[in-house]
Design an enzyme around this catalytic site. Structure first.
Site, PDB file in Angstrom:
ATOM      1  N   ARG A 270       3.648   3.514  -3.407  1.00 15.95           N
ATOM      2  CA  ARG A 270       5.024   2.862  -1.951  1.00 15.95           C
ATOM      3  C   ARG A 270       6.303   2.329  -2.753  1.00 15.95           C
ATOM      4  O   ARG A 270       7.254   2.320  -3.859  1.00 15.95           O
ATOM      5  CB  ARG A 270       4.116   0.645  -2.515  1.00 15.95           C
ATOM      6  CG  ARG A 270       3.565   0.243  -1.058  1.00 15.95           C
ATOM      7  CD  ARG A 270       3.617   0.521   0.142  1.00 15.95           C
ATOM      8  NE  ARG A 270       2.069   0.209   1.126  1.00 15.95           N
ATOM      9  CZ  ARG A 270       1.019   1.592   1.240  1.00 15.95           C
ATOM     10  NH1 ARG A 270       1.226   2.947   0.188  1.00 15.95           N
ATOM     11  NH2 ARG A 270      -0.154   0.795   1.815  1.00 15.95           N
TER      12      ARG A 270
ATOM     13  N   GLU B  82      11.680   3.823   4.137  1.00 10.56           N
ATOM     14  CA  GLU B  82      11.534   5.498   4.691  1.00 10.56           C
ATOM     15  C   GLU B  82      10.558   4.635   6.725  1.00 10.56           C
ATOM     16  O   GLU B  82      10.911   6.170   6.797  1.00 10.56           O
ATOM     17  CB  GLU B  82       9.650   5.756   4.479  1.00 10.56           C
ATOM     18  CG  GLU B  82       8.758   5.074   4.030  1.00 10.56           C
ATOM     19  CD  GLU B  82       7.687   5.368   3.641  1.00 10.56           C
ATOM     20  OE1 GLU B  82       6.480   5.025   3.728  1.00 10.56           O
ATOM     21  OE2 GLU B  82       7.511   5.614   2.258  1.00 10.56           O
TER      22      GLU B  82
ATOM     23  N   HIS C 152       5.079  11.112   2.608  1.00 11.42           N
ATOM     24  CA  HIS C 152       3.806   9.670   2.798  1.00 11.42           C
ATOM     25  C   HIS C 152       2.652  10.553   3.211  1.00 11.42           C
ATOM     26  O   HIS C 152       2.195   9.901   4.433  1.00 11.42           O
ATOM     27  CB  HIS C 152       4.415   9.090   3.558  1.00 11.42           C
ATOM     28  CG  HIS C 152       3.577   7.450   3.274  1.00 11.42           C
ATOM     29  ND1 HIS C 152       3.852   6.625   3.408  1.00 11.42           N
ATOM     30  CD2 HIS C 152       2.395   6.817   2.465  1.00 11.42           C
ATOM     31  CE1 HIS C 152       3.806   5.746   2.993  1.00 11.42           C
ATOM     32  NE2 HIS C 152       2.361   6.212   2.592  1.00 11.42           N
TER      33      HIS C 152
END
Length: 332
Positions: A236, A265, A297
């Site tokens: 994370r 993000e 991601h």
């Protein structure tokens, strides 16, 4: 019973995978491109279930509106749930998730970041395309015999550890709930965070994000690390204080960083922003370092993972409809 699902943050690959798996379930899915938030929560009227991803904003206000709209279930198609106000949801609306969709995918992506940064594959790729075959600046190190520090030893981390051990790395691990049987079987040493910081050549983050782990990598922890340490984060974004990371890169304390996540993000990841000026100065600074790799991601992003996400999400919904135990329910 005809189940209606309001599906948010839809990408073409989501729609394709869910439509394929939904042939087994027969639900009515309405796809929306937007992230769920207070501005578009009205789109959930008439839906029994909302299906969301990591960038949704499901705070107390949104949950109030979901309840008012008759939504009975929030189905996260991801493992993380820090974007949902569980206190506001408690006793009013159920929340389920996909705890593990492909731990192999994330572990393999983590290794790819390590190897690419170490052997400067990204730099070599750009050079040779321009006809530059010089080796200056491309030197790496043998990973064999080096020490990896793994923070968090869940399913993903255990797969990564097995890979790293097979490559001849020493592995130090930190976890509040150590798996001693796994450690003994795989030659892993559980140590304190300080010991891990002091001895690891490569540090990889695999812990959940909570109040205890937020910014676990900061100027104080970085100061304890080896000079030239490589830091990998496929967990994370807020596990790392990005400002402190940048300072560590600037003063050469950190030798390289591989980031599949970023603390801000949601404004960039999963979208094509190539035709716009980047207005996030911190992200722009990160991208300016030639010893930093940022991926969007995507560590989870394999065919197998997408199938597993769709299958588990729709099975979670079926269990709810059938009033069966929710094995993947998120509670506090």
């Amino acid at each position: 019973m005809s189940v209606k699902i309001a599906f948010f943050d839809t990408k073409p690959y989501d729609e394709a995978s869910f439509n394929e798996v939904n042939c087994q379930f027969g639900y009515t899915i309405k796809y929306h491109k937007e992230h769920l938030n207070i501005d578009n929560v009205a789109l959930t009227k008439g839906a029994d279930v909302v299906c969301i991803f990591v960038n949704a904003v499901v705070d107390a206000t949104v949950i109030d509106e979901l309840v008012n709209n008759g939504v009975k279930l929030i189905a996260l198609r991801c493992a993380g749930f820090n974007n949902v106000d569980l206190n506001a949801a408690k006793g009013r609306i159920k929340v389920v998730r996909v705890p593990a969709y492909s731990p192999h995918a994330v572990a393999e992506h983590t290794l790819a970041l390590m190897l690419t940064l170490n052997r400067k594959i990204h730099k070599a790729y750009n050079r040779t395309r321009e006809g530059n075959f010089a080796l200056n600046g491309l030197m790496g190190f043998d990973m064999f015999g080096k020490t990896a520090g793994i923070i968090g030893t869940g399913k993903i981390a255990k797969i990564l550890i097995e890979i790293l051990r097979s490559m001849g790395l020493r592995v130090l691990a930190y976890d509040l709930y150590p798996d001693k049987a796994f450690a003994e079987k795989n030659g892993v040493e559980y140590v304190s965070l300080d010991d891990l910081y002091c001895n690891a050549d490569i540090i990889s983050l695999h812990c959940p994000l909570n109040k205890d782990t937020e910014y676990i990598i900061n100027k104080h922890s970085i100061s304890k690390m080896k000079n030239g340490v490589t830091i990998i984060n496929t967990g994370r974004g807020k596990l790392i204080n990005t400002h402190d990371l940048i300072q560590g890169l600037k003063n050469k304390k950190i030798g390289a960083a591989g980031l599949d996540v970023y603390e801000e993000e949601s404004h960039y990841f999963y979208e094509d922003r190539s035709n716009k000026v980047m207005d996030d100065d911190i992200l722009a600074r990160l991208l300016s370092f030639n010893n930093v790799i940022v991926t969007s991601h995507q560590a989870f992003f394999t065919k197998e993972a997408l199938f597993n996400i769709a299958e588990t999400t729709l099975q979670n919904i079926k269990d709810f409809v059938d009033e069966k135990p929710l094995v993947n329910e998120v509670t506090i």
